[in-house]
Enzyme design. Structure first.
Site, PDB file in Angstrom:
ATOM      1  N   LYS A 196     -21.695   7.309  13.825  1.00  0.00           N
ATOM      2  CA  LYS A 196     -20.607   8.235  14.137  1.00  0.00           C
ATOM      3  C   LYS A 196     -20.380   8.199  15.636  1.00  0.00           C
ATOM      4  CE  LYS A 196     -19.199  13.061  13.851  1.00  0.00           C
ATOM      5  NZ  LYS A 196     -19.433  14.350  13.203  1.00  0.00           N
ATOM      6  N   LYS A 249     -17.681   5.980  11.226  1.00  0.00           N
ATOM      7  CA  LYS A 249     -16.646   6.963  11.528  1.00  0.00           C
ATOM      8  C   LYS A 249     -16.333   6.944  13.014  1.00  0.00           C
ATOM      9  CE  LYS A 249     -16.090  11.908  11.609  1.00  0.00           C
ATOM     10  NZ  LYS A 249     -16.712  13.161  11.538  1.00  0.00           N
TER      11      LYS A 249
HETATM   12  C1  PBG Z   1     -18.679  17.767  12.169  1.00  0.00           C
HETATM   13  C2  PBG Z   1     -17.634  16.783  11.816  1.00  0.00           C
HETATM   14  C3  PBG Z   1     -16.527  16.320  12.566  1.00  0.00           C
HETATM   15  C4  PBG Z   1     -15.777  15.503  11.714  1.00  0.00           C
HETATM   16  C5  PBG Z   1     -16.448  15.463  10.506  1.00  0.00           C
HETATM   17  N1  PBG Z   1     -17.598  16.248  10.579  1.00  0.00           N
HETATM   18  C6  PBG Z   1     -16.087  16.664  13.919  1.00  0.00           C
HETATM   19  C7  PBG Z   1     -16.863  16.308  15.106  1.00  0.00           C
HETATM   20  O1  PBG Z   1     -17.851  15.580  15.053  1.00  0.00           O
HETATM   21  O2  PBG Z   1     -16.479  16.814  16.153  1.00  0.00           O
HETATM   22  C8  PBG Z   1     -14.484  14.816  12.069  1.00  0.00           C
HETATM   23  C9  PBG Z   1     -13.567  14.518  10.924  1.00  0.00           C
HETATM   24  C10 PBG Z   1     -12.181  14.194  11.285  1.00  0.00           C
HETATM   25  O3  PBG Z   1     -11.810  14.080  12.467  1.00  0.00           O
HETATM   26  O4  PBG Z   1     -11.389  14.026  10.346  1.00  0.00           O
HETATM   27  N2  PBG Z   1     -19.575  17.414  13.120  1.00  0.00           N
END
Ligand code: PBG
Length: 325
Positions: A196, A249
């Protein structure tokens, strides 16, 4: 006339021929729809930056899921927005927390659906970070993992079919696996947000989930967008600790990572087509600058072609419908 031994265009001459030779396929079973459930509202609240996406009160969640099921989507990723936040993310692991209640309801009303829960603390923390923050505003790792473990187990207890930790703390997958096993959930899979990245493309989500960090950023836990080798190490670590499905992601700007993860590890791989990717295409489409359906189907094909087995996308319902037409 050119004397060409090969004329690739011969095989593109009709729709039947093109369909017959198409290498990449997409099925509705491969789609996962995120749902935002909020304890703070009584009617669905539109998310301005994500046209067509709503925060839902608990009693509208089943209807929204039903509409998706009718279109052919059977898997959901649940995010919760609590009434109250604090600096210990109490709402994240409360037995009657918003995610836990949504899961119970969905599993009762739609038992055939697959309910995946996002395991994170940011939506439940007053400061919006994904872990416990110490006096010098640093995000602690190991104490945060303890809360993530409690959260994941409480989701499993509520009936979650899969838990999906998205926090990027070190060692959380192993700790969650052990705790799930001890609590009698050895058959509950973990879908790890393994690679991520710290991305600008999460902007609209943070409005949707009310989870923007109140100070600093997420660079000390989410990955540097420049790092591909490290992404492979992260995925390897999560697999060693027991991840069943790994995720990359965001999606579109990281297709090279999807490809490398799939080739290196050959395990079920998910991609998250995130909020910023959604908002960008929606905005262009609303201006008449591109054809939304064609652009989205091309993106979905690209995810599959890169190696993704599963796609988490806010377009899941539309894509499932388009696939049927
Ligand atoms: C929680 C999380 C996030 C997303 C999914 N789970 C946000 C972040 O890490 O700030 C992002 C999903 C999206 O942008 O569609 N940590």
């Amino acid at each position: 006339m050119l004397q060409l031994p090969n004329r690739p265009r011969r095989l593109r001459s009709s729709p039947v021929l093109r369909a017959m030779l198409r290498e990449t396929t997409l099925r509705p079973e491969q789609l996962i729809l995120p749902l935002f459930v909020s304890e703070k509202i009584t009617t669905p609240a539109p998310i301005t930056s994500m046209p067509g996406v709503f925060q839902l009160p608990l009693d509208c969640v089943v209807a929204e899921a039903c509409a998706a099921v009718e279109a052919g989507v059977k898997a959901f990723l649940i995010f919760g927005i609590p009434q109250k936040k604090d600096d210990r993310a109490t709402g994240a692991h409360a037995g009657d927390g918003i995610v836990q209640r949504a899961v119970r309801l969905l599993k009762k009303e739609l038992p055939e659906c697959l309910i995946i829960t996002d395991v994170c603390l940011c939506e439940f923390m007053s400061h919006g970070h994904c872990g416990i923050v110490d006096k010098s505003q640093r995000v602690e790792n190991d104490s945060s993992v303890e809360l993530l473990v409690k959260t994941a187990v409480s989701h499993a207890r509520a009936g979650a079919d899969i838990v999906a930790p998205s926090d990027m703390m070190d060692g959380r997958i192993g700790a969650i696996r052990e705790a799930l096993d001890e609590a009698g959930f050895s058959n509950t899979p973990i879908m790890s947000y393994a690679a991520k990245f710290c991305s600008a493309f999460y902007g609209p989500f943070r409005n949707a989930a009310e989870s923007a960090p109140q100070f600093g950023d997420r660079r000390t836990y989410q990955m540097d967008p420049a790092n591909a080798e490290e992404a492979l190490r992260e995925v390897g670590l999560d697999l060693d600790q027991g991840a069943d499905i790994v995720m990359v992601k965001p999606g579109l700007p990281y297709l090279d990572i999807v490809r490398r993860v799939k080739e290196e590890f050959r395990v079920p791989t998910a991609v998250y087509n995130v909020s910023g990717e959604f908002a960008a295409i929606k905005a262009a489409a609303q201006n008449g600058w591109l054809d939304e359906r064609a652009a989205v189907m091309e993106m979905m094909t690209a995810f599959r072609r890169a190696g993704a087995d599963l796609i988490i996308t806010y377009w899941a319902k539309d894509v499932a419908r388009w696939l049927k037409e």
